[in-house]
Design a protein around this motif. Structure first.
Motif, PDB file in Angstrom:
ATOM      1  N   MET A  34      -8.382  -0.525  11.965  1.00  0.00           N
ATOM      2  CA  MET A  34      -9.141   0.783  12.087  1.00  0.00           C
ATOM      3  C   MET A  34     -10.716   0.616  11.909  1.00  0.00           C
ATOM      4  N   SER A  35     -11.419   1.673  12.261  1.00  0.00           N
ATOM      5  CA  SER A  35     -12.748   1.652  12.289  1.00  0.00           C
ATOM      6  C   SER A  35     -13.186   1.380  10.527  1.00  0.00           C
ATOM      7  N   ASP A  36     -12.400   2.133   9.518  1.00  0.00           N
ATOM      8  CA  ASP A  36     -12.798   2.083   8.337  1.00  0.00           C
ATOM      9  C   ASP A  36     -11.586   1.137   7.855  1.00  0.00           C
ATOM     10  N   SER A  37     -11.973  -0.214   7.801  1.00  0.00           N
ATOM     11  CA  SER A  37     -10.851  -1.126   7.283  1.00  0.00           C
ATOM     12  C   SER A  37     -11.147  -1.775   5.880  1.00  0.00           C
ATOM     13  N   GLN A  38     -11.700  -1.184   5.128  1.00  0.00           N
ATOM     14  CA  GLN A  38     -12.147  -1.738   3.819  1.00  0.00           C
ATOM     15  C   GLN A  38     -10.742  -1.949   2.921  1.00  0.00           C
ATOM     16  N   GLY A  39      -9.715  -1.314   3.119  1.00  0.00           N
ATOM     17  CA  GLY A  39      -8.487  -1.361   2.449  1.00  0.00           C
ATOM     18  C   GLY A  39      -7.871  -2.581   2.550  1.00  0.00           C
ATOM     19  N   ALA A  40      -8.145  -3.298   3.837  1.00  0.00           N
ATOM     20  CA  ALA A  40      -7.341  -4.600   4.300  1.00  0.00           C
ATOM     21  C   ALA A  40      -7.373  -5.647   3.302  1.00  0.00           C
ATOM     22  N   PRO A  41      -8.261  -6.026   2.761  1.00  0.00           N
ATOM     23  CA  PRO A  41      -8.120  -7.138   1.869  1.00  0.00           C
ATOM     24  C   PRO A  41      -7.262  -7.065   0.643  1.00  0.00           C
ATOM     25  N   ARG A  42      -7.326  -5.831   0.353  1.00  0.00           N
ATOM     26  CA  ARG A  42      -6.406  -5.716  -0.891  1.00  0.00           C
ATOM     27  C   ARG A  42      -4.891  -5.768  -0.693  1.00  0.00           C
ATOM     28  N   CYS A  43      -4.516  -5.311   0.565  1.00  0.00           N
ATOM     29  CA  CYS A  43      -3.193  -5.646   1.089  1.00  0.00           C
ATOM     30  C   CYS A  43      -2.824  -7.067   1.240  1.00  0.00           C
ATOM     31  N   PHE A  44      -3.870  -7.887   1.804  1.00  0.00           N
ATOM     32  CA  PHE A  44      -3.607  -9.254   1.899  1.00  0.00           C
ATOM     33  C   PHE A  44      -3.480  -9.911   0.646  1.00  0.00           C
ATOM     34  N   GLU A  45      -4.358  -9.547  -0.260  1.00  0.00           N
ATOM     35  CA  GLU A  45      -4.155 -10.031  -1.545  1.00  0.00           C
ATOM     36  C   GLU A  45      -2.864  -9.830  -2.101  1.00  0.00           C
ATOM     37  N   GLU A  46      -2.606  -8.867  -2.268  1.00  0.00           N
ATOM     38  CA  GLU A  46      -1.155  -8.444  -2.544  1.00  0.00           C
ATOM     39  C   GLU A  46      -0.038  -9.560  -1.992  1.00  0.00           C
ATOM     40  N   SER A  47      -0.094  -9.189  -0.652  1.00  0.00           N
ATOM     41  CA  SER A  47       0.881 -10.112   0.105  1.00  0.00           C
ATOM     42  C   SER A  47       0.646 -11.771  -0.295  1.00  0.00           C
ATOM     43  N   MET A  48      -0.408 -12.195  -0.530  1.00  0.00           N
ATOM     44  CA  MET A  48      -0.541 -13.734  -0.942  1.00  0.00           C
ATOM     45  C   MET A  48      -0.183 -13.708  -2.376  1.00  0.00           C
ATOM     46  N   ARG A  49      -0.065 -12.770  -3.190  1.00  0.00           N
ATOM     47  CA  ARG A  49       0.126 -12.822  -4.606  1.00  0.00           C
ATOM     48  C   ARG A  49       1.643 -12.870  -4.606  1.00  0.00           C
ATOM     49  N   LEU A  50       2.533 -12.210  -3.958  1.00  0.00           N
ATOM     50  CA  LEU A  50       3.865 -12.111  -3.848  1.00  0.00           C
ATOM     51  C   LEU A  50       4.363 -13.357  -3.307  1.00  0.00           C
ATOM     52  N   PHE A  51       3.713 -13.984  -2.276  1.00  0.00           N
ATOM     53  CA  PHE A  51       4.406 -15.173  -1.816  1.00  0.00           C
ATOM     54  C   PHE A  51       4.099 -16.568  -2.595  1.00  0.00           C
TER      55      PHE A  51
END
Length: 109
Positions: A34-51
């Protein structure tokens, strides 16, 4: 993004941690497009945490690779390069040759 949110809700309600981590990664990729993609890193962080908690190397590497692509396309070449190398290292350390082939040296990306 709406579909990724729905997938995350379904995974949380009916699936295990691997599926939830995958849904977080998908949401990060969707937000990252998306053009406003600032929330993406938080999602990746949570994915990384779980894995990381569950020691699921292949999925962790895939999340690192997806996050690296996001950073590279967002203009943070240094962060993207670091994440890309971490993905490659994860795949190599666990003998995931197919994933390593899908993650070429950064100069090729």
């Amino acid at each position: 993004v709406e579909a990724a949110h729905q997938a995350l809700d379904v995974a949380r309600a009916n699936e295990g941690p691997r599926e939830v981590g995958t849904a977080w990664r998908a949401l990060g990729e969707a937000i990252g497009a998306m053009s406003d993609s600032q929330g993406a890193p938080r999602c990746f962080e949570e994915s990384m945490r779980l894995f990381t908690e569950r020691n699921v190397a292949a999925e962790l590497g895939r999340t690192l690779r997806a996050w690296a692509r996001y950073e590279l396309h967002s203009g943070d070449r240094a962060a993207g390069a670091e994440l890309w190398q971490r993905a490659r290292s994860t795949f190599a350390a666990h003998g995931l040759r197919h994933e390593l082939e899908r993650t070429p040296e950064l100069a090729s990306v």
